[in-house]
Enzyme design. Structure first.
Site, short mmCIF file in Angstrom:
data_model
loop_
_atom_site.label_atom_id
_atom_site.label_comp_id
_atom_site.label_asym_id
_atom_site.label_seq_id
_atom_site.Cartn_x
_atom_site.Cartn_y
_atom_site.Cartn_z
N CYS A 1 -16.43 -9.33 5.62
CA CYS A 1 -15.75 -8.06 5.32
C CYS A 1 -14.52 -8.35 4.47
CB CYS A 1 -15.31 -7.37 6.60
SG CYS A 1 -16.62 -7.20 7.81
N ARG B 1 -17.83 -2.41 17.96
CA ARG B 1 -17.08 -3.65 17.70
C ARG B 1 -15.77 -3.69 18.47
NH1 ARG B 1 -16.43 -4.51 11.88
NH2 ARG B 1 -18.56 -5.20 12.10
N CYS C 1 -19.09 1.90 8.48
CA CYS C 1 -18.34 1.27 9.55
C CYS C 1 -17.13 2.16 9.78
CB CYS C 1 -17.92 -0.14 9.12
SG CYS C 1 -16.77 -0.94 10.26
N CYS D 1 0.85 -1.20 0.00
CA CYS D 1 0.00 0.00 0.00
C CYS D 1 0.88 1.25 0.00
CB CYS D 1 -0.91 -0.02 1.22
SG CYS D 1 -2.01 1.41 1.28
N CYS E 1 0.57 0.22 10.35
CA CYS E 1 0.08 -0.80 9.41
C CYS E 1 1.19 -1.67 8.82
CB CYS E 1 -0.71 -0.13 8.31
SG CYS E 1 -1.42 -1.33 7.17
N CYS F 1 -19.29 -6.13 3.64
CA CYS F 1 -18.59 -4.89 4.00
C CYS F 1 -17.27 -4.91 3.24
CB CYS F 1 -18.33 -4.85 5.50
SG CYS F 1 -17.42 -3.38 6.04
N CYS G 1 0.26 4.86 6.94
CA CYS G 1 -0.37 4.72 8.26
C CYS G 1 0.63 4.05 9.21
CB CYS G 1 -1.67 3.91 8.15
SG CYS G 1 -2.77 4.54 6.86
#
Ligand code: SF4
Length: 323
Positions: A104, A267, A195, A60, A67, A135, A64
């Site tokens: 998801c 969650r 979400c 990616c 991550c 999702c 972040c």
């Protein structure tokens, strides 16, 4: 102290002061208020279960700081291509058999390319045909991309705010807080459920936790699902040495999310692998009513389904049926 009647209604005019006051309540008062709100809207013995599959892992371009999938960090995660539709559907069938009601799918992208979106739409259609909720989390979306996903039948789009607006720049530099809010607005305008939650244990202070809840609870419509994650420290990322969040502080986060967003599914998300049964039980008492189910959360371990079944049996909890 009883839960004030205003706690029971969803409202988007929370002030930071009100939220800070909730965090500052004595723990038994806070958990009692949260449990009261929980019972007003949900059966407190039912927990919604979702399974998360990484349909495109690693590589990616975003940075972040927590991550494992960012190409900016040496984490040992190998980049892979987008999975074939049939392979994803096979995983969805297995998740359904294991008891998950929502499937998801996550892809490590800044945002989807149009040709990739065709493939994701086919996955969404296939999973819906199995009778599961769907999702996806694909990064930033344009208004048009959000509409395409809606037309494919997507129920939820996940896009987290991560932390407070003030602390955010310490965690991510490649996209802004406003970029995230824009994607959430596109998802909402397309008519999908949202979400959206965040992560604690990234070096943020108490005011940042207030700020994250405030950002979520003052969205024009509360996210239908609010994942609260405890950071999983990943070697090679800037957050590798972050101090783990204290268990009681984590329960407070769950309780304040429950009170401020009374009708949302809160969650208990990443970080359960290292969380004691007692802390998880307190989270359920404080209003958590959704978990990820299955052996992996994208690239990090998650308690295996058998462990969860045992915990559910100990606590007298049952999986929430689909509407
Ligand atoms: S959290 Fe998502 S957007 Fe950020 S680096 Fe990881 S995969 Fe990319």
């Amino acid at each position: 102290m009883n839960a004030p009647a205003k706690d029971l209604h969803a409202r988007s005019d929370w002030t930071r002061g009100e939220i800070a006051d909730l965090f500052a309540l004595p723990f038994p008062e806070l958990v009692f208020r949260a449990a009261t709100v929980h019972r007003a809207h949900f059966d407190p013995t039912q927990v919604q279960t979702s399974t998360l599959l990484s349909i495109k892992t690693g590589g990616c371009p975003e940075d972040c700081g927590y991550c494992s999938q960012s190409s900016k960090y040496e984490t040992g995660v190998k980049a892979s291509k987008l999975m074939a539709v049939e392979s994803v559907l096979a995983e969805a069938r297995a998740a359904k058999e294991a008891g998950a009601s929502r499937f998801c799918m996550g892809a490590a992208w800044r945002g989807p390319k149009d040709k990739d979106l065709d493939q994701v739409c086919a996955m969404v259609e296939g999973v819906k045909a199995l009778g599961m909720e769907t999702c996806v989390t694909l990064g930033m979306l344009t208004a048009e991309q959000a509409m395409r996903l809606k037309q494919a039948g997507l129920d939820y789009y996940n896009h987290n705010l991560d932390t407070s607006p003030e602390y955010y720049r310490h965690i991510v530099s490649t996209r802004s807080y406003q970029d995230r809010l824009d994607t959430l607005e596109h998802v909402r305008n397309a008519g999908m459920a949202v979400c959206c939650g965040g992560i604690v244990g990234m070096g943020e202070n108490a005011e940042d936790r207030v700020g994250l809840i405030h950002a979520l609870a003052t969205l024009p419509v509360h996210p239908e699902s609010v994942p609260i994650n405890a950071l999983v420290q990943i070697e090679g990322t800037p957050q590798a040495l972050a101090t783990p969040v204290d268990g009681i502080d984590f329960v407070r986060m769950i309780a304040v999310a429950r009170i401020t967003m009374p009708k949302s599914m809160v969650r208990l998300s990443a970080g359960r692998e290292t969380m004691s049964e007692e802390t998880q039980a307190l989270c359920f008492l404080a209003g958590a009513n959704s978990i990820f189910y299955g052996p992996r959360l994208l690239t990090t371990p998650n308690p295996v389904a058998d462990t969860d079944r045992t915990l559910f049996a100990k606590l007298g909890l049952t999986p929430m049926p689909l509407d």
